[in-house]
Scaffold this motif. Sequence first.
Motif, PDB file in Angstrom:
ATOM      1  N   SER A 116      -0.944   6.879  10.702  1.00  0.00           N
ATOM      2  CA  SER A 116      -0.582   6.146   9.486  1.00  0.00           C
ATOM      3  C   SER A 116      -0.180   7.100   8.366  1.00  0.00           C
ATOM      4  CB  SER A 116      -1.757   5.272   9.033  1.00  0.00           C
ATOM      5  OG  SER A 116      -2.044   4.286   9.990  1.00  0.00           O
ATOM      6  N   LEU A 361       5.419  -2.419  10.873  1.00  0.00           N
ATOM      7  CA  LEU A 361       4.525  -2.889   9.810  1.00  0.00           C
ATOM      8  C   LEU A 361       3.858  -4.222  10.155  1.00  0.00           C
ATOM      9  CD1 LEU A 361       6.494  -1.940   6.552  1.00  0.00           C
ATOM     10  CD2 LEU A 361       4.447  -0.856   7.516  1.00  0.00           C
ATOM     11  N   ALA A 362       4.638  -5.194  10.644  1.00  0.00           N
ATOM     12  CA  ALA A 362       4.079  -6.528  10.918  1.00  0.00           C
ATOM     13  C   ALA A 362       2.989  -6.477  11.993  1.00  0.00           C
ATOM     14  CB  ALA A 362       5.191  -7.505  11.307  1.00  0.00           C
ATOM     15  N   TRP A 365      -0.085  -4.715  10.626  1.00  0.00           N
ATOM     16  CA  TRP A 365      -0.827  -5.515   9.662  1.00  0.00           C
ATOM     17  C   TRP A 365      -1.719  -6.533  10.371  1.00  0.00           C
ATOM     18  CZ3 TRP A 365      -2.251  -5.461   4.797  1.00  0.00           C
ATOM     19  CH2 TRP A 365      -2.708  -6.636   4.205  1.00  0.00           C
ATOM     20  N   ARG A 366      -1.230  -7.081  11.485  1.00  0.00           N
ATOM     21  CA  ARG A 366      -2.021  -8.063  12.213  1.00  0.00           C
ATOM     22  C   ARG A 366      -3.237  -7.434  12.880  1.00  0.00           C
ATOM     23  NH1 ARG A 366       3.208 -10.024  13.721  1.00  0.00           N
ATOM     24  NH2 ARG A 366       3.073  -8.856  15.666  1.00  0.00           N
ATOM     25  N   ARG A 369      -5.144  -3.659   9.464  1.00  0.00           N
ATOM     26  CA  ARG A 369      -4.668  -3.748   8.082  1.00  0.00           C
ATOM     27  C   ARG A 369      -5.019  -2.504   7.276  1.00  0.00           C
ATOM     28  NH1 ARG A 369      -5.369 -10.088   6.212  1.00  0.00           N
ATOM     29  NH2 ARG A 369      -4.119 -10.942   7.934  1.00  0.00           N
ATOM     30  N   VAL A 372      -2.310   0.033   7.485  1.00  0.00           N
ATOM     31  CA  VAL A 372      -1.158  -0.284   6.641  1.00  0.00           C
ATOM     32  C   VAL A 372      -1.426   0.152   5.201  1.00  0.00           C
ATOM     33  CG1 VAL A 372       0.320  -2.127   5.753  1.00  0.00           C
ATOM     34  CG2 VAL A 372      -0.488  -2.209   8.115  1.00  0.00           C
ATOM     35  N   VAL A 373      -2.670  -0.020   4.753  1.00  0.00           N
ATOM     36  CA  VAL A 373      -3.025   0.420   3.395  1.00  0.00           C
ATOM     37  C   VAL A 373      -2.862   1.936   3.276  1.00  0.00           C
ATOM     38  CG1 VAL A 373      -4.908   0.611   1.734  1.00  0.00           C
ATOM     39  CG2 VAL A 373      -4.592  -1.518   3.017  1.00  0.00           C
TER      40      VAL A 373
END
Length: 495
Positions: A116, A361-362, A365-366, A369, A372-373
């Motif tokens: 990430s 990203l999608a 995120w699922r 999360r 993603v942050v």
Amino acid sequence: MFSALKQPAVLRQDALASLVVFLVALPLCVGVAVASGVPAELGLITGIVGGLVVGALPGSTFQVSGPAAGLTVLVFEAVREFGLGMLGAIVLATGVLQLVLGLLKFGRWFRAISVSVVHGMLAGIGLVLIFGQLYTMAGVKQPRSGLDKIAGIPGLAVDIFTDSAALTAFAVGAGTIAVLVVWKKLPAKAQLVPAPLAAVALATAVTVLGGLDVANVEVRGLADAIQPPGLNDLTSLGGVAVLGTVIAFTLIASAETLFSAAAVDRMHDGPRTHYDKELLAQGVGNAVCGVLGALPMTAVIVRSSANVQAGAKTALSRILHGAWLLLFVVLLPQAIGVIPLAALAGVLVHAGCKLIPVKELAPLWREHRGEVVVLGVTAVAIVTTSMFEGVVLGILLAVVKTAWDTSKVQLDVRELTDGRMVATVVGNATFLRLPRILETLEALPQDRPIEIDLSGVRHLDHACRTALEGWAARHNAPGTEPVLMRHPEPEKAAV
């Protein structure tokens, strides 16, 4: 590699692959140099060293090294802050540090950097590239900071639509991007010509044949472009700001190289990359680039994938690509001077867009999360502050997130038949979970016998142990049996 010289079929395939890589590398070497604020020849020198020097060293068989868009922002900031003369010293120090890390077998540890953080780093670089090169596409000087670049977009749009010169230049850049996007949809035979080369060549032809008044790349000549670091430059390496830049160069170049190696290894069935040797090879390459005053290098996934897809059989293909770059610079240096800057800016805007992991990203995120942050914070920090600060913040945030995820603790309170209350703690009790633990314990009555059972705790850090002991000593009211704590076994607590 040398066995390829005895096998005509392998030699022919490697030669063809090297030409493909050369055609991909040529516009990118020039574009990265111009976007970095240095003479175009310095980008070509780094590409030549990446082919002739790093290509001949062990590490990865098919990975191709050269100047990378991922370091453009950092190089630009370094040149602006310390001057072009210091660039060679910084790159030389980067190479030496990579050599030290390679000798200490640190190559494999670069794979431990959070994905990430790396994606956030590339996304941040991509955003800075996009917003910065939009100004270059219009022939307008770009603002210094990332926030100013974003804030200036409305004013840039006004300039483009009110100034014919800016509109012409921007149209050339936009046309270059359009060719890059459409090229992948053309028949396979057309795609034998690399998209960046085709886009830049078409943009150059349009500006020359149409007599368009746009800025072109400035050519100084190979000998004039080389600026070895002086003694004063080398002695300035002890400064805190310069050392921070060296560390940032080393971290980003090494991480990008080794992540690229992992990706390239998935593309072929040949020899796997030896990460420590590859780090040593990159160190040698950057040391040579530093002595020549050129740009820093990394392994570049675009050129590496082109090398694999072109059917390279040995490392000879990447060496030959460096030889073609050298011949081009020596025999056709003036050809660089007809390339419009807007076209190169368009190539880098397209490259910046590809650095942003939109498709990932999608699903990320699922499922994760928190990742993603970390990615988002890293990217935003790079845009708003600097490359080094953004990466450091991303790494710290990733460490904190990992610590939070691993410090899961469960606290159950039950009452026994004799009125005694037992609070059982299970899991990893660290300072990150301390507020929740204390909040539950402080809600317990102060006039009842209480026992804290820590025997199921796998890890109890010092902060948590101290806080629990302090709570136990003061919780129960006078006249009530003191709180009893059952500590975990030493070997269990140390896990």
